[in-house]
Design a protein around this motif. Sequence first.
Motif, PDB file in Angstrom:
ATOM      1  N   LEU A   1       6.683 -33.094  24.451  1.00  0.00           N
ATOM      2  CA  LEU A   1       7.914 -32.286  24.521  1.00  0.00           C
ATOM      3  C   LEU A   1       8.536 -32.009  23.147  1.00  0.00           C
ATOM      4  O   LEU A   1       9.538 -31.291  23.068  1.00  0.00           O
ATOM      5  CB  LEU A   1       8.922 -32.941  25.458  1.00  0.00           C
ATOM      6  CG  LEU A   1       8.521 -32.848  26.942  1.00  0.00           C
ATOM      7  CD1 LEU A   1       9.515 -33.558  27.829  1.00  0.00           C
ATOM      8  CD2 LEU A   1       8.394 -31.395  27.367  1.00  0.00           C
ATOM      9  N   SER A   2       7.922 -32.531  22.082  1.00  0.00           N
ATOM     10  CA  SER A   2       8.413 -32.142  20.745  1.00  0.00           C
ATOM     11  C   SER A   2       8.233 -30.628  20.579  1.00  0.00           C
ATOM     12  O   SER A   2       8.929 -29.994  19.789  1.00  0.00           O
ATOM     13  CB  SER A   2       7.678 -32.913  19.652  1.00  0.00           C
ATOM     14  OG  SER A   2       6.299 -32.765  19.838  1.00  0.00           O
ATOM     15  N   GLU A   3       7.301 -30.049  21.346  1.00  0.00           N
ATOM     16  CA  GLU A   3       7.072 -28.592  21.322  1.00  0.00           C
ATOM     17  C   GLU A   3       8.318 -27.781  21.653  1.00  0.00           C
ATOM     18  O   GLU A   3       8.416 -26.620  21.276  1.00  0.00           O
ATOM     19  CB  GLU A   3       6.017 -28.229  22.385  1.00  0.00           C
ATOM     20  CG  GLU A   3       4.643 -27.973  21.853  1.00  0.00           C
ATOM     21  CD  GLU A   3       3.764 -27.332  22.923  1.00  0.00           C
ATOM     22  OE1 GLU A   3       4.013 -26.182  23.308  1.00  0.00           O
ATOM     23  OE2 GLU A   3       2.818 -28.007  23.361  1.00  0.00           O
ATOM     24  N   VAL A   4       9.224 -28.371  22.444  1.00  0.00           N
ATOM     25  CA  VAL A   4      10.382 -27.568  22.892  1.00  0.00           C
ATOM     26  C   VAL A   4      11.595 -27.736  21.987  1.00  0.00           C
ATOM     27  O   VAL A   4      12.594 -27.028  22.152  1.00  0.00           O
ATOM     28  CB  VAL A   4      10.784 -27.868  24.363  1.00  0.00           C
ATOM     29  CG1 VAL A   4       9.623 -27.660  25.289  1.00  0.00           C
ATOM     30  CG2 VAL A   4      11.380 -29.257  24.518  1.00  0.00           C
TER      31      VAL A   4
ATOM     32  N   ALA B   1       7.238 -25.791  31.850  1.00  0.00           N
ATOM     33  CA  ALA B   1       6.505 -25.428  33.076  1.00  0.00           C
ATOM     34  C   ALA B   1       4.997 -25.514  32.831  1.00  0.00           C
ATOM     35  O   ALA B   1       4.250 -26.079  33.639  1.00  0.00           O
ATOM     36  CB  ALA B   1       6.884 -24.022  33.524  1.00  0.00           C
ATOM     37  N   ARG B   2       4.573 -24.991  31.694  1.00  0.00           N
ATOM     38  CA  ARG B   2       3.138 -25.019  31.369  1.00  0.00           C
ATOM     39  C   ARG B   2       2.649 -26.463  31.203  1.00  0.00           C
ATOM     40  O   ARG B   2       1.649 -26.863  31.796  1.00  0.00           O
ATOM     41  CB  ARG B   2       2.888 -24.209  30.073  1.00  0.00           C
ATOM     42  CG  ARG B   2       1.461 -24.301  29.561  1.00  0.00           C
ATOM     43  CD  ARG B   2       1.214 -23.425  28.338  1.00  0.00           C
ATOM     44  NE  ARG B   2       2.094 -23.666  27.208  1.00  0.00           N
ATOM     45  CZ  ARG B   2       2.011 -24.703  26.371  1.00  0.00           C
ATOM     46  NH1 ARG B   2       1.078 -25.613  26.542  1.00  0.00           N
ATOM     47  NH2 ARG B   2       2.854 -24.831  25.352  1.00  0.00           N
TER      48      ARG B   2
ATOM     49  N   GLU C   1      -0.077 -28.433  33.541  1.00  0.00           N
ATOM     50  CA  GLU C   1      -1.322 -28.924  32.914  1.00  0.00           C
ATOM     51  C   GLU C   1      -1.501 -30.431  33.110  1.00  0.00           C
ATOM     52  O   GLU C   1      -2.607 -30.914  33.291  1.00  0.00           O
ATOM     53  CB  GLU C   1      -1.281 -28.663  31.399  1.00  0.00           C
ATOM     54  CG  GLU C   1      -1.579 -27.247  31.003  1.00  0.00           C
ATOM     55  CD  GLU C   1      -1.306 -26.995  29.516  1.00  0.00           C
ATOM     56  OE1 GLU C   1      -1.401 -25.832  29.122  1.00  0.00           O
ATOM     57  OE2 GLU C   1      -0.963 -27.953  28.763  1.00  0.00           O
ATOM     58  N   GLN C   2      -0.377 -31.168  33.061  1.00  0.00           N
ATOM     59  CA  GLN C   2      -0.493 -32.638  33.069  1.00  0.00           C
ATOM     60  C   GLN C   2      -0.463 -33.251  34.465  1.00  0.00           C
ATOM     61  O   GLN C   2      -0.702 -34.435  34.627  1.00  0.00           O
ATOM     62  CB  GLN C   2       0.624 -33.230  32.204  1.00  0.00           C
ATOM     63  CG  GLN C   2       0.456 -32.882  30.736  1.00  0.00           C
ATOM     64  CD  GLN C   2       1.641 -33.310  29.872  1.00  0.00           C
ATOM     65  OE1 GLN C   2       2.377 -34.234  30.219  1.00  0.00           O
ATOM     66  NE2 GLN C   2       1.815 -32.627  28.751  1.00  0.00           N
ATOM     67  N   SER C   3      -0.154 -32.446  35.486  1.00  0.00           N
ATOM     68  CA  SER C   3      -0.065 -33.036  36.825  1.00  0.00           C
ATOM     69  C   SER C   3      -1.472 -33.252  37.399  1.00  0.00           C
ATOM     70  O   SER C   3      -2.410 -32.532  37.060  1.00  0.00           O
ATOM     71  CB  SER C   3       0.779 -32.140  37.734  1.00  0.00           C
ATOM     72  OG  SER C   3       0.141 -30.915  37.932  1.00  0.00           O
TER      73      SER C   3
ATOM     74  N   GLY D   1       5.403 -26.970  37.995  1.00  0.00           N
ATOM     75  CA  GLY D   1       5.833 -26.279  36.777  1.00  0.00           C
ATOM     76  C   GLY D   1       7.122 -25.513  37.022  1.00  0.00           C
ATOM     77  O   GLY D   1       8.050 -25.529  36.193  1.00  0.00           O
ATOM     78  N   VAL D   2       7.192 -24.864  38.184  1.00  0.00           N
ATOM     79  CA  VAL D   2       8.414 -24.109  38.522  1.00  0.00           C
ATOM     80  C   VAL D   2       9.600 -25.079  38.650  1.00  0.00           C
ATOM     81  O   VAL D   2      10.692 -24.831  38.116  1.00  0.00           O
ATOM     82  CB  VAL D   2       8.218 -23.320  39.832  1.00  0.00           C
ATOM     83  CG1 VAL D   2       9.485 -22.567  40.202  1.00  0.00           C
ATOM     84  CG2 VAL D   2       7.044 -22.351  39.701  1.00  0.00           C
ATOM     85  N   MET D   3       9.382 -26.200  39.340  1.00  0.00           N
ATOM     86  CA  MET D   3      10.479 -27.175  39.499  1.00  0.00           C
ATOM     87  C   MET D   3      10.895 -27.747  38.153  1.00  0.00           C
ATOM     88  O   MET D   3      12.089 -27.926  37.883  1.00  0.00           O
ATOM     89  CB  MET D   3      10.059 -28.323  40.440  1.00  0.00           C
ATOM     90  CG  MET D   3       9.845 -27.913  41.883  1.00  0.00           C
ATOM     91  SD  MET D   3      11.312 -27.170  42.631  1.00  0.00           S
ATOM     92  CE  MET D   3      10.676 -25.551  43.053  1.00  0.00           C
ATOM     93  N   ALA D   4       9.903 -28.015  37.281  1.00  0.00           N
ATOM     94  CA  ALA D   4      10.236 -28.585  35.968  1.00  0.00           C
ATOM     95  C   ALA D   4      11.050 -27.589  35.153  1.00  0.00           C
ATOM     96  O   ALA D   4      12.034 -27.967  34.489  1.00  0.00           O
ATOM     97  CB  ALA D   4       8.958 -28.971  35.231  1.00  0.00           C
ATOM     98  N   SER D   5      10.687 -26.306  35.214  1.00  0.00           N
ATOM     99  CA  SER D   5      11.448 -25.319  34.431  1.00  0.00           C
ATOM    100  C   SER D   5      12.873 -25.209  34.973  1.00  0.00           C
ATOM    101  O   SER D   5      13.833 -25.107  34.213  1.00  0.00           O
ATOM    102  CB  SER D   5      10.747 -23.957  34.435  1.00  0.00           C
ATOM    103  OG  SER D   5      10.820 -23.366  35.705  1.00  0.00           O
TER     104      SER D   5
END
Length: 316
Positions: free
Chosen positions: A227-230, A243-244, A248-250, A268-272
């Motif tokens: 999550l450092s990407e965000v 979301a991506r 990918e990780q699930s 991904g939708v729920m995470a976003s």
Amino acid sequence: MQFVIAETLEHALELMASGSRPIAGGTDLVVGARQGKEPLPDALVAIDRLGVLASIDGGTGEDGEIVIGACVSHATIAGHGDIIDLVPGLADGSSLVGSPATRHVGTIGGNIMNASPAMDTGAPLLAAGAAVEVASTRGSRLLAVADLWLGPGQTSVDSDELCVAVHIPRPGPRTSSAYVRLEYRRTMEIAVVGAGAQVSLSDDGSVASASVALTAVAPVIIAVQGLSEVVGLQPGEAARTVARLASEQSRPISDLRASDRYRRHTVGVMASRAVLAACRRAAGEEIAVPVNRSEGIGAGYPGDAVANTTADGVEL
Ligand SMILES: Cc1cc2nc3c(=O)[nH]c(=O)nc-3n(C[C@H](O)[C@H](O)[C@H](O)COP(=O)(O)OP(=O)(O)OC[C@H]3O[C@@H](n4cnc5c(N)ncnc54)[C@H](O)[C@@H]3O)c2cc1C
């Protein structure tokens, strides 16, 4: 079968040292036994009358930590002012558990110690960096929730150790959280998938830090990595990236409720959505608990508002 109502914490720990299993609300243990999942243990110790396990400290201690007793019910958590202010993601999760009856009887300790990958308090607690306090006649210790769950129904805690409380670090300024789940109906439901997020914002509204955890897409609740990407992104872009990463990780299973492919996409939708709601709360916006109902996510009624786009126009 032996059933003893513990009179003190020490009494409960002594009984557990000699092989008794704790029972709090019984909404997993008793209901599971009735459904034939696992027979009731030979010896049970009821801990639900221990006042010492039933309180919430909303951060009055020196370190400002929030401490929730193991026997606090989901209904109490969902309606507690300090929890709603400081860790609304946990209030979101507790307020979605089962039905009003389940929420009044079921406890946070029972939820996390039952170790279901579909539990609704796990993702918000993992995203918040919570720790579990366990005690036995040998002493007590704290362990990060990240180290608690080993697999469905399995924890790293010894059989004589009782969960006494959950400790949540006090969130810093411009920090908030949210939990959302995909559900097919509003009550007596278990998450198809879910996501909890805790986000801190910088003064310019970009993401300063984020942690996200996922429900029902692996044998245990998992934290999204990378999550450092965000960091430095505006909320809409951060939500898309999360979301991506989440999809990918699930590592979901297919069962009669959903295929693995469907779960991988919808988590991904729920995470976003969890990230966006946490960002909005961190920016000072009030979003009522639970986000599922106030934003029209998950099971709805005809005419409910459905959040398909974010305030900055991002398609969900
Ligand atoms: C109809 C229905 C709907 C439900 N819906 C949901 C839902 O939407 N989301 C969700 O997350 N869950 C749901 N559940 C599951 C359940 O209600 C929750 O997991 C609840 O929080 C369990 O708490 P309890 O106090 O009833 O646990 P119990 O049944 O008393 O105990 C569960 C397990 O944890 C152990 N345990 C309990 N307390 C402790 C402790 N302090 N220390 C160590 N071990 C302990 C017990 O020995 C047992 O193994 C549902 C259950 C039902 C029956």
